[in-house]
Design a protein around this motif. Sequence first.
Motif, PDB file in Angstrom:
ATOM      1  N   ARG A  28      -8.832  -3.618  -3.343  1.00 13.74           N
ATOM      2  CA  ARG A  28      -8.602  -2.561  -3.560  1.00 13.74           C
ATOM      3  C   ARG A  28      -7.966  -1.377  -2.599  1.00 13.74           C
ATOM      4  NH1 ARG A  28      -7.418  -0.005  -8.217  1.00 13.74           N
ATOM      5  NH2 ARG A  28      -7.732   2.492  -8.569  1.00 13.74           N
TER       6      ARG A  28
ATOM      7  N   ASP B 166      -4.840  -4.425  -4.684  1.00  8.95           N
ATOM      8  CA  ASP B 166      -4.623  -3.209  -5.594  1.00  8.95           C
ATOM      9  C   ASP B 166      -4.167  -1.744  -5.040  1.00  8.95           C
ATOM     10  OD1 ASP B 166      -4.179  -5.226  -8.506  1.00  8.95           O
ATOM     11  OD2 ASP B 166      -6.834  -4.689  -8.037  1.00  8.95           O
ATOM     12  N   GLU B 167      -3.362  -0.907  -5.578  1.00  8.78           N
ATOM     13  CA  GLU B 167      -3.556   0.557  -4.387  1.00  8.78           C
ATOM     14  C   GLU B 167      -3.385   1.072  -5.811  1.00  8.78           C
ATOM     15  OE1 GLU B 167      -0.010  -0.246  -2.177  1.00  8.78           O
ATOM     16  OE2 GLU B 167       0.109   2.311  -2.517  1.00  8.78           O
ATOM     17  N   PRO B 168      -4.106   2.353  -5.934  1.00  8.84           N
ATOM     18  CA  PRO B 168      -4.413   3.183  -6.261  1.00  8.84           C
ATOM     19  C   PRO B 168      -3.324   4.532  -6.268  1.00  8.84           C
ATOM     20  CG  PRO B 168      -5.822   3.656  -4.596  1.00  8.84           C
ATOM     21  CD  PRO B 168      -5.780   2.106  -4.426  1.00  8.84           C
ATOM     22  N   ALA B 169      -3.196   5.123  -7.099  1.00 11.79           N
ATOM     23  CA  ALA B 169      -1.133   6.266  -7.253  1.00 11.79           C
ATOM     24  C   ALA B 169      -1.181   6.899  -6.449  1.00 11.79           C
ATOM     25  CB  ALA B 169      -1.401   6.556  -8.818  1.00 11.79           C
ATOM     26  N   GLU B 170      -3.012   7.422  -5.565  1.00 12.84           N
ATOM     27  CA  GLU B 170      -3.422   8.658  -4.443  1.00 12.84           C
ATOM     28  C   GLU B 170      -4.341   7.741  -3.412  1.00 12.84           C
ATOM     29  OE1 GLU B 170      -0.986  11.526  -4.213  1.00 12.84           O
ATOM     30  OE2 GLU B 170      -0.014  11.300  -5.730  1.00 12.84           O
ATOM     31  N   VAL B 171      -3.856   7.204  -2.411  1.00  9.41           N
ATOM     32  CA  VAL B 171      -4.937   6.669  -1.684  1.00  9.41           C
ATOM     33  C   VAL B 171      -5.193   7.926  -0.583  1.00  9.41           C
ATOM     34  CG1 VAL B 171      -5.096   5.139   0.317  1.00  9.41           C
ATOM     35  CG2 VAL B 171      -3.842   4.721  -1.941  1.00  9.41           C
TER      36      VAL B 171
ATOM     37  N   ASP C  65     -13.569  -6.490  -5.701  1.00  6.38           N
ATOM     38  CA  ASP C  65     -13.150  -6.385  -6.514  1.00  6.38           C
ATOM     39  C   ASP C  65     -13.730  -7.845  -7.457  1.00  6.38           C
ATOM     40  OD1 ASP C  65     -13.525  -6.554  -9.259  1.00  6.38           O
ATOM     41  OD2 ASP C  65     -12.018  -4.487  -9.971  1.00  6.38           O
TER      42      ASP C  65
END
Length: 249
Positions: free
Chosen positions: A182, A204-209, A175
């Motif tokens: 991310r 950064d890390e999404p809730a579901e990878v 980003d």
Amino acid sequence: MSNSKDIRAEEILIAAIAEMLDGLPHIAVGASSPVPGAAAMLARARHPERTRVSVLGSEKNNFFTDGGKELFDCAGQGRIDAFFLGGAQIDGQANINLVSVGDPDRPKVRFPGSFGSAYMYFTVPRVILFRLEHTPRTLVEKVDFISAPGTSEPNVYRPGGPYALITDRCLFSFDREKGRFRLASVHPGHTVEEIREQTGFDYDEPAEVPDTPLPDAETLAAIRGPVAEQLAEIYPAFAAEVFGLGKAA
């Protein structure tokens, strides 16, 4: 459906990189980058009428007549859309270190040097960072020496910069507004927890990878067929080891 047991890690990387190159007009590849080179050729195979690939060191896939000088001129004119860079160290702001570890005046380790990496980083819009060793030793919180900065001040003209970082464990997107990575996907056989443990910088890390997709049968056929055959002209040792083509140089 493809089975991960039948697919080599290199093939997963090639397919993942090719997705990031889809439809780009001109992809350039350095002389020692077989996996990115294969990905570029796969992208060209999908859009032969639109995509040009230039590989330094190739006789059949190199439109440059003056090597690196012409590559730099082409990049400066905005005529290269994607390029690949690696780094002995890469940090969370996408800074690259290709110079040394430790005090630069008395380095613990000295590397070959940055050559034109900083220039390409500033001029090519989609620079994909590629590093096969994904450990806290290589993906660090802060590089010891910035040979190519990941971001620049807003008043600096910079059309180029980092787009993603792909390793042997996962894929990060970058980003540019936040100036940080991310986690985009984790390669089969690896876990989110492992990525966090083996990465020296925060991200950064999404809730579901999601898992990095496996190449489908058509993609595998292209990689193992025409792409591998073209690759053998440029990287014979890699083509022999991964695809069993010919003999290592």
